[in-house]
Design a protein around this motif. Structure first.
Motif, PDB file in Angstrom:
ATOM      1  N   SER A  32       0.868  -1.172   0.000  1.00 13.49           N
ATOM      2  CA  SER A  32       0.000   0.000   0.000  1.00 13.49           C
ATOM      3  C   SER A  32       0.911   1.230   0.000  1.00 13.49           C
ATOM      4  O   SER A  32       1.986   1.212   0.608  1.00 13.49           O
ATOM      5  CB  SER A  32      -0.896   0.033   1.237  1.00 13.49           C
ATOM      6  N   PHE A  34       1.022   5.658   0.199  1.00 15.79           N
ATOM      7  CA  PHE A  34       0.309   6.850   0.645  1.00 15.79           C
ATOM      8  C   PHE A  34       1.143   8.092   0.319  1.00 15.79           C
ATOM      9  O   PHE A  34       2.372   8.043   0.251  1.00 15.79           O
ATOM     10  CB  PHE A  34       0.117   6.853   2.167  1.00 15.79           C
ATOM     11  N   TYR A  36       1.210  11.892   2.225  1.00 16.82           N
ATOM     12  CA  TYR A  36       0.725  12.771   3.280  1.00 16.82           C
ATOM     13  C   TYR A  36       1.329  14.158   3.087  1.00 16.82           C
ATOM     14  O   TYR A  36       2.449  14.299   2.581  1.00 16.82           O
ATOM     15  CB  TYR A  36       1.142  12.270   4.661  1.00 16.82           C
ATOM     16  N   GLN A  38       2.246  17.874   5.208  1.00 16.13           N
ATOM     17  CA  GLN A  38       2.432  18.459   6.537  1.00 16.13           C
ATOM     18  C   GLN A  38       2.745  19.953   6.389  1.00 16.13           C
ATOM     19  O   GLN A  38       3.754  20.321   5.788  1.00 16.13           O
ATOM     20  CB  GLN A  38       3.560  17.764   7.287  1.00 16.13           C
ATOM     21  N   LEU A  44       0.193  15.404  10.182  1.00 14.44           N
ATOM     22  CA  LEU A  44       0.140  14.973   8.788  1.00 14.44           C
ATOM     23  C   LEU A  44      -1.304  14.778   8.350  1.00 14.44           C
ATOM     24  O   LEU A  44      -2.118  14.236   9.089  1.00 14.44           O
ATOM     25  CB  LEU A  44       0.898  13.656   8.609  1.00 14.44           C
ATOM     26  N   LEU A  46      -3.690  13.104   5.256  1.00 12.97           N
ATOM     27  CA  LEU A  46      -3.653  12.164   4.136  1.00 12.97           C
ATOM     28  C   LEU A  46      -4.114  12.854   2.860  1.00 12.97           C
ATOM     29  O   LEU A  46      -5.191  13.444   2.810  1.00 12.97           O
ATOM     30  CB  LEU A  46      -4.559  10.977   4.428  1.00 12.97           C
ATOM     31  N   PHE A  90       5.166  13.770   2.237  1.00 12.50           N
ATOM     32  CA  PHE A  90       5.792  12.496   2.569  1.00 12.50           C
ATOM     33  C   PHE A  90       5.156  11.361   1.774  1.00 12.50           C
ATOM     34  O   PHE A  90       3.934  11.197   1.770  1.00 12.50           O
ATOM     35  CB  PHE A  90       5.656  12.184   4.062  1.00 12.50           C
ATOM     36  N   SER A  94       3.699   0.682   2.838  1.00 17.82           N
ATOM     37  CA  SER A  94       3.394  -0.327   3.853  1.00 17.82           C
ATOM     38  C   SER A  94       3.141  -1.653   3.173  1.00 17.82           C
ATOM     39  O   SER A  94       2.333  -1.727   2.248  1.00 17.82           O
ATOM     40  CB  SER A  94       2.166   0.087   4.664  1.00 17.82           C
ATOM     41  N   ASN A  98      -0.427  -2.070   8.999  1.00 16.42           N
ATOM     42  CA  ASN A  98      -0.240  -0.910   9.863  1.00 16.42           C
ATOM     43  C   ASN A  98       1.199  -0.514  10.127  1.00 16.42           C
ATOM     44  O   ASN A  98       1.444   0.359  10.934  1.00 16.42           O
ATOM     45  CB  ASN A  98      -0.972  -1.117  11.193  1.00 16.42           C
ATOM     46  N   MET A  99       2.171  -1.127   9.484  1.00 16.09           N
ATOM     47  CA  MET A  99       3.562  -0.708   9.657  1.00 16.09           C
ATOM     48  C   MET A  99       3.947   0.175   8.482  1.00 16.09           C
ATOM     49  O   MET A  99       4.016  -0.292   7.342  1.00 16.09           O
ATOM     50  CB  MET A  99       4.475  -1.916   9.742  1.00 16.09           C
ATOM     51  N   LEU A 100       4.163   1.437   8.754  1.00 16.46           N
ATOM     52  CA  LEU A 100       4.465   2.410   7.713  1.00 16.46           C
ATOM     53  C   LEU A 100       5.953   2.721   7.690  1.00 16.46           C
ATOM     54  O   LEU A 100       6.591   2.823   8.744  1.00 16.46           O
ATOM     55  CB  LEU A 100       3.703   3.710   7.967  1.00 16.46           C
ATOM     56  N   PHE A 102       8.327   5.769   6.128  1.00 14.53           N
ATOM     57  CA  PHE A 102       8.230   7.112   5.575  1.00 14.53           C
ATOM     58  C   PHE A 102       9.467   7.454   4.758  1.00 14.53           C
ATOM     59  O   PHE A 102      10.598   7.109   5.128  1.00 14.53           O
ATOM     60  CB  PHE A 102       8.095   8.139   6.700  1.00 14.53           C
ATOM     61  N   GLY A 103       9.246   8.173   3.655  1.00 10.43           N
ATOM     62  CA  GLY A 103      10.349   8.791   2.956  1.00 10.43           C
ATOM     63  C   GLY A 103      10.845   9.995   3.742  1.00 10.43           C
ATOM     64  O   GLY A 103      10.247  10.394   4.747  1.00 10.43           O
ATOM     65  N   GLY A 104      11.938  10.575   3.287  1.00 10.27           N
ATOM     66  CA  GLY A 104      12.548  11.687   3.998  1.00 10.27           C
ATOM     67  C   GLY A 104      11.828  13.012   3.832  1.00 10.27           C
ATOM     68  O   GLY A 104      12.160  13.978   4.516  1.00 10.27           O
TER      69      GLY A 104
END
Lengths: 112, 115
Positions: A32, A34, A36, A38, A44, A46, A90, A94, A98-100, A102-104
């Motif tokens: 999956s 995403f 986001y 900010q 954040l 979505l 961002f 995943s 539920n374990m995401l 993130f990019g920098g």
């Protein structure tokens, strides 16, 4: 193992011109994905989510992203930038519940 | 209003003190998470909880502790053992449904500064 790379730490565009924020991912499974956004000193929000349905995903505020499995990419685009789009974006991957990861982040600046 | 609240927005702490950050949600979500964000970086997972009275360490749990006594609340304690606690802390929640990956919804964050 999953990972995500945002290819540009900063992107600057003029108001009214297209936006392209690039994201490449690595995943052993069908992930999956995403995006986001900010705004400064905020949480954040979505923008959009891909979960193996249509490869072109439409999000809020005119943003969309295309999942390209052959290129392992999930770039975010918008046809016409608005001043209010200035923020940090961002890309997130995943591959298990539920374990995401993130990019920098990419900081988008919009010039008047 | 439904959502996730975090308090306080800004927090200052002296070295050697423990401090607790609050996170509350009224979305009826089962799962809750704590992340840490440092300047110019993405988020890193500290702890998560998928159900009341249960929680798991994330990638950077050392120097932190949590509790999950109520579904709505997931407080994070930053202990004096955390070597570099100055950061922006974000709480999130999700439904913990049977989907591949639930969408996580984020609170507004708490900026912790150690003096």
């Amino acid at each position: 193992a999953q990972s995500v790379t945002q290819l540009d730490s900063h992107v600057s565009v003029s108001e009214g011109t297209p936006v392209l924020l690039r994201c490449n991912y690595s995943s052993s499974y069908s992930p999956s994905l995403f995006w986001y956004v900010q705004h400064p000193n905020k949480g954040l929000q979505l923008l959009l989510k891909y979960t193996s349905a249509a490869t072109l995903v439409k999000g809020i505020n005119g943003f969309e992203a295309e999942f390209k499995k052959s290129e392992t990419s999930f770039h975010l685009t918008k046809p016409s930038a608005h001043m209010s789009d200035a923020a940090e974006y961002f890309c997130v991957v995943s591959e298990r519940s539920n374990m995401l990861t993130f990019g920098g982040g990419t900081r988008l600046m919009v010039k008047p | 209003d439904g959502g996730i609240t975090q308090s306080p927005k800004y927090l200052f702490r002296k070295e050697g003190q423990n401090v607790t950050l609050s996170c509350e949600q009224n979305l009826n979500h089962d799962a809750m998470y704590w992340y840490r964000q440092d300047p110019g970086q993405g988020l890193r997972l500290i702890y998560y909880s998928q159900i009341v009275n249960d929680f798991q360490k994330g990638d950077i749990a050392e120097g932190y502790s949590v509790s999950r006594e109520k579904k709505e609340s997931f407080p994070l304690t930053v202990t004096s053992a955390q070597k570099n606690p100055t950061a922006f802390y974000l709480c999130a929640s999700s439904m913990n449904s049977q989907e591949l990956t639930d969408t996580q919804y984020f609170g507004p964050g708490t900026r912790l500064t150690v003096l």
